[in-house]
Design a protein around this motif. Structure first.
Motif, PDB file in Angstrom:
ATOM      1  N   LEU A  78       1.108  -2.903  -9.445  1.00 55.71           N
ATOM      2  CA  LEU A  78       0.917  -1.905 -10.488  1.00 55.71           C
ATOM      3  C   LEU A  78       2.279  -1.474 -11.000  1.00 55.71           C
ATOM      4  N   LEU A  79       2.413  -1.340 -12.291  1.00 56.07           N
ATOM      5  CA  LEU A  79       3.658  -0.875 -12.891  1.00 56.07           C
ATOM      6  C   LEU A  79       3.351   0.302 -13.786  1.00 56.07           C
ATOM      7  N   ASP A 111       7.037   0.841  -9.470  1.00 53.56           N
ATOM      8  CA  ASP A 111       6.275  -0.339  -9.068  1.00 53.56           C
ATOM      9  C   ASP A 111       5.568  -0.039  -7.760  1.00 53.56           C
ATOM     10  N   LEU A 112       4.316  -0.399  -7.656  1.00 57.36           N
ATOM     11  CA  LEU A 112       3.564  -0.296  -6.409  1.00 57.36           C
ATOM     12  C   LEU A 112       2.876  -1.620  -6.151  1.00 57.36           C
ATOM     13  N   VAL A 137       9.131   1.823   1.084  1.00 57.04           N
ATOM     14  CA  VAL A 137       8.247   2.923   1.450  1.00 57.04           C
ATOM     15  C   VAL A 137       6.825   2.382   1.405  1.00 57.04           C
ATOM     16  N   HIS A 138       6.067   2.620   2.469  1.00 57.18           N
ATOM     17  CA  HIS A 138       4.743   2.004   2.519  1.00 57.18           C
ATOM     18  C   HIS A 138       3.734   2.878   3.260  1.00 57.18           C
ATOM     19  N   TRP A 139       2.487   2.549   3.037  1.00 58.23           N
ATOM     20  CA  TRP A 139       1.364   3.151   3.749  1.00 58.23           C
ATOM     21  C   TRP A 139       0.396   2.028   4.044  1.00 58.23           C
ATOM     22  N   TYR A 140      -0.154   2.028   5.266  1.00 54.71           N
ATOM     23  CA  TYR A 140      -1.111   0.996   5.659  1.00 54.71           C
ATOM     24  C   TYR A 140      -2.245   1.665   6.410  1.00 54.71           C
ATOM     25  N   ILE A 173      -0.230  -0.086   0.636  1.00 56.04           N
ATOM     26  CA  ILE A 173       0.462   0.234  -0.605  1.00 56.04           C
ATOM     27  C   ILE A 173       1.947   0.332  -0.273  1.00 56.04           C
ATOM     28  N   ALA A 174       2.789  -0.307  -1.094  1.00 57.63           N
ATOM     29  CA  ALA A 174       4.233  -0.280  -0.850  1.00 57.63           C
ATOM     30  C   ALA A 174       4.990  -0.260  -2.169  1.00 57.63           C
ATOM     31  N   ASP A 175       6.217   0.260  -2.110  1.00 58.31           N
ATOM     32  CA  ASP A 175       7.090   0.175  -3.277  1.00 58.31           C
ATOM     33  C   ASP A 175       8.221  -0.802  -2.943  1.00 58.31           C
ATOM     34  N   PRO A 176       8.996  -1.228  -3.948  1.00 59.83           N
ATOM     35  CA  PRO A 176      10.044  -2.219  -3.702  1.00 59.83           C
ATOM     36  C   PRO A 176      11.108  -1.754  -2.715  1.00 59.83           C
TER      37      PRO A 176
END
Length: 82
Positions: free
Chosen positions: A7-8, A15-16, A40-43, A34-37
């Motif tokens: 997603l942008l 960016d995700l 940083v992330h969530w799982y 979900i992560a960013d470049p």
């Protein structure tokens, strides 16, 4: 089965990256990431995904990975408590 998307947000330039695992084609959601470049992330994984019937591919390929991740998270949580 896995689905991945990017997603942008044009206005903020954010960016995700999204990844998900399902119980076969058209099956129930098992996990979502979900992560960013920048890393940083969530799982998230269903709390008890191992109580359901899974298709053969998910049983053979995905569940062993999720079980290992669950064990690693429990170990990490215990180490933080020490």
């Amino acid at each position: 089965m896995s689905a991945c998307a990017t997603l942008l947000d044009v206005e903020t330039g954010l960016d995700l990256y999204i990844d998900s695992e399902f119980n076969g084609h058209g099956g129930d959601l098992i996990s979502l990431a979900i992560a960013d470049p920048g890393g940083v992330h969530w799982y998230g994984v269903l709390q008890q995904p191992f109580d359901f019937l899974f298709n053969d591919w998910v049983e053979a390929k995905l569940l062993p990975i999720l079980r290992d991740l669950s064990r690693a998270r429990v170990r990490a949580a215990r180490e933080r408590q020490l």
